[in-house]
Design a protein around this motif. Structure first.
Motif, PDB file in Angstrom:
ATOM      1  N   ASP A  69       0.827  -1.199   0.000  1.00 63.39           N
ATOM      2  CA  ASP A  69       0.000   0.000   0.000  1.00 63.39           C
ATOM      3  C   ASP A  69       0.869   1.261   0.000  1.00 63.39           C
ATOM      4  O   ASP A  69       1.968   1.285   0.557  1.00 63.39           O
ATOM      5  N   ILE A  70       0.314   2.302  -0.617  1.00 61.74           N
ATOM      6  CA  ILE A  70       0.978   3.617  -0.659  1.00 61.74           C
ATOM      7  C   ILE A  70       0.020   4.633  -0.057  1.00 61.74           C
ATOM      8  O   ILE A  70      -1.120   4.782  -0.520  1.00 61.74           O
ATOM      9  N   ILE A  71       0.453   5.306   0.996  1.00 63.28           N
ATOM     10  CA  ILE A  71      -0.369   6.337   1.638  1.00 63.28           C
ATOM     11  C   ILE A  71      -0.169   7.639   0.874  1.00 63.28           C
ATOM     12  O   ILE A  71       0.946   8.155   0.788  1.00 63.28           O
ATOM     13  N   THR A  72      -1.244   8.155   0.292  1.00 64.22           N
ATOM     14  CA  THR A  72      -1.133   9.332  -0.579  1.00 64.22           C
ATOM     15  C   THR A  72      -1.772  10.592   0.008  1.00 64.22           C
ATOM     16  O   THR A  72      -1.548  11.686  -0.522  1.00 64.22           O
ATOM     17  N   ALA A  73      -2.572  10.443   1.074  1.00 68.98           N
ATOM     18  CA  ALA A  73      -3.200  11.623   1.666  1.00 68.98           C
ATOM     19  C   ALA A  73      -3.576  11.334   3.106  1.00 68.98           C
ATOM     20  O   ALA A  73      -3.779  10.174   3.502  1.00 68.98           O
ATOM     21  N   ALA A  74      -3.644  12.399   3.897  1.00 69.51           N
ATOM     22  CA  ALA A  74      -4.098  12.313   5.285  1.00 69.51           C
ATOM     23  C   ALA A  74      -5.073  13.453   5.534  1.00 69.51           C
ATOM     24  O   ALA A  74      -4.730  14.629   5.308  1.00 69.51           O
ATOM     25  N   GLU A  75      -6.277  13.102   5.929  1.00 70.25           N
ATOM     26  CA  GLU A  75      -7.342  14.088   6.126  1.00 70.25           C
ATOM     27  C   GLU A  75      -7.531  14.948   4.883  1.00 70.25           C
ATOM     28  O   GLU A  75      -7.778  16.159   4.966  1.00 70.25           O
ATOM     29  N   GLY A 117      -4.171   8.942  20.427  1.00 69.38           N
ATOM     30  CA  GLY A 117      -5.517   8.731  20.957  1.00 69.38           C
ATOM     31  C   GLY A 117      -6.610   9.155  20.003  1.00 69.38           C
ATOM     32  O   GLY A 117      -7.789   8.867  20.244  1.00 69.38           O
ATOM     33  N   LYS A 118      -6.256   9.820  18.933  1.00 71.09           N
ATOM     34  CA  LYS A 118      -7.235  10.258  17.935  1.00 71.09           C
ATOM     35  C   LYS A 118      -7.205   9.320  16.729  1.00 71.09           C
ATOM     36  O   LYS A 118      -6.458   8.344  16.692  1.00 71.09           O
ATOM     37  N   THR A 119      -8.036   9.623  15.758  1.00 70.55           N
ATOM     38  CA  THR A 119      -8.121   8.833  14.531  1.00 70.55           C
ATOM     39  C   THR A 119      -7.812   9.727  13.336  1.00 70.55           C
ATOM     40  O   THR A 119      -8.207  10.896  13.312  1.00 70.55           O
ATOM     41  N   VAL A 120      -7.110   9.171  12.352  1.00 74.96           N
ATOM     42  CA  VAL A 120      -6.783   9.923  11.151  1.00 74.96           C
ATOM     43  C   VAL A 120      -7.346   9.194   9.927  1.00 74.96           C
ATOM     44  O   VAL A 120      -7.337   7.964   9.870  1.00 74.96           O
ATOM     45  N   ARG A 121      -7.860   9.967   8.982  1.00 78.69           N
ATOM     46  CA  ARG A 121      -8.380   9.392   7.740  1.00 78.69           C
ATOM     47  C   ARG A 121      -7.278   9.412   6.686  1.00 78.69           C
ATOM     48  O   ARG A 121      -6.801  10.486   6.299  1.00 78.69           O
TER      49      ARG A 121
END
Length: 364
Positions: free
Chosen positions: A312-318, A338-342
């Motif tokens: 997998d390649i992570i291309t964006a966050a939020e 403790g939080k969640t990231v999209r």
């Protein structure tokens, strides 16, 4: 007759020589005036000079010299020399907390600070954040604590605006330099192996001993903490860096509260940027996920070592592009443990969004 004439001529010549010598000896010498020269009166200071002087006079009492004694040596020397380190710090709040660089006090041992007044005080180490090269100290006692430096913001800085640094270069305390903000959003590696994002670059002279001092705007507000230089000689070459105050204002309260700062992560090992560049990939290539990590639970896959296929390649966050690992770590730090990231994850030709929990990887 000739004898008398010769004697008279010799006498006249001697007299003429004496008079000439006397005149030579009494000729005034222009560079040996008997009295001091008159002082020329200058006009009033310019508005720019007045503003700079006002910044120094207002802020410099709150800037201290930090001397850390190495546990292996009783001597305190210049930063990077001898058995100790000398840097700069400044008053953060009215409770006696000071901020400096982690690398100034990283070798352990006793720490003392000297104020602009000359008073020396012992301090205790409250906490360190090596990932941000920041440390917080607390004064044990002082006769009169100078006021904290007013806080500015680093989110609205512009390249070209004025910048001022106050510190102790080479141990020369209470030195002020000025320049401009040369660039923004630099990436600065730390000794802890991570990168600080959105670092400020300035051409205000920063030398060894300035580390941990304040970088100020034209209103005398704190906009950064000076931390490093790029120089082949080790002296100022016009390229200095400062941790942005928005990061400092997020990290320091956490250090005061708990003595440490969580290291947010999702439990992945990422490929280096050189690998991504060779493969023509824009994003963070996941090499593998830690067992039981939030990334594994979210279904993120690493490289298939049997086939050599890229994972997998992570291309964006939020929704914001992730082009390199520092973009991802910056997004995780902004959200916090403790939080969640999209995250937007690309696998082959398909992309999908997944919600991934953020943990403190130092304690997970």
């Amino acid at each position: 007759m000739n004898r008398r004439y010769a004697i008279a001529a010799a006498a006249f010549a001697a007299l003429l020589l004496a008079v000439t010598a006397a005149k030579v000896l009494h000729v005034p010498v222009p560079w040996a005036a008997p009295t001091a020269r008159a002082v020329e009166q200058r006009g009033p200071l310019s508005d720019g000079e007045k503003a700079t002087i006002e910044i120094f006079e207002r802020v410099s009492p709150s800037v201290v010299q930090v001397a850390a004694k190495s546990a292996a040596s009783p001597l305190m020397g210049e930063e990077g020399q001898g058995g100790g380190a000398s840097g700069t710090g400044f008053v953060w709040d009215r409770d006696g907390h000071l901020v400096t660089n982690n690398h100034v006090i990283a070798n352990g041992g006793e720490i003392a600070v000297r104020f602009a007044s000359g008073e020396v005080a012992k301090v205790d180490l409250v906490g360190t954040a090596p990932n941000y090269d920041l440390a917080v100290l607390r004064i044990r006692s002082v006769r009169q604590l100078p006021p904290p430096i007013a806080l500015g913001s680093s989110s609205d800085l512009k390249v070209g605006q004025s910048a001022f640094a106050i510190g102790n270069p080479f141990g020369l305390d209470q030195s002020m330099t000025s320049g401009i903000i040369s660039a923004l959003k630099r990436r600065l590696p730390t000794h802890a192996g991570r990168e600080i994002a959105n670092v400020i670059q300035t051409d205000a002279a920063i030398n060894p001993g300035n580390s941990g001092g304040p970088l100020l705007d034209s209103a005398g507000r704190l906009i950064g903490v000076t931390t490093a230089i790029i120089s082949p000689s080790g002296s100022n070459a016009g390229i200095g860096f400062a941790v942005p105050v928005d990061v400092v204002n997020r990290i320091v309260p956490e250090l005061i509260r708990s003595g440490r700062v969580p290291t947010p992560g999702i439990g992945i090992v990422a490929a280096g940027e050189d690998v991504s560049t060779r493969l023509g990939v824009e994003g963070v290539i996941v090499v593998r996920t830690a067992p039981g990590s939030p990334a594994e639970r979210a279904g993120i896959r690493g490289v298939n070592f049997s086939t050599g296929a890229v994972g997998d390649i992570i291309t964006a966050a939020e929704g914001k592009p992730v082009r390199r690992l520092s973009d991802l770590t910056d997004a995780l730090e902004q959200a916090g443990a403790g939080k969640t990231v999209r995250l937007t994850v690309k696998r082959g030709s398909d992309s999908r969004d997944v919600n991934v929990g953020i943990v403190d990887i130092d304690r997970s």
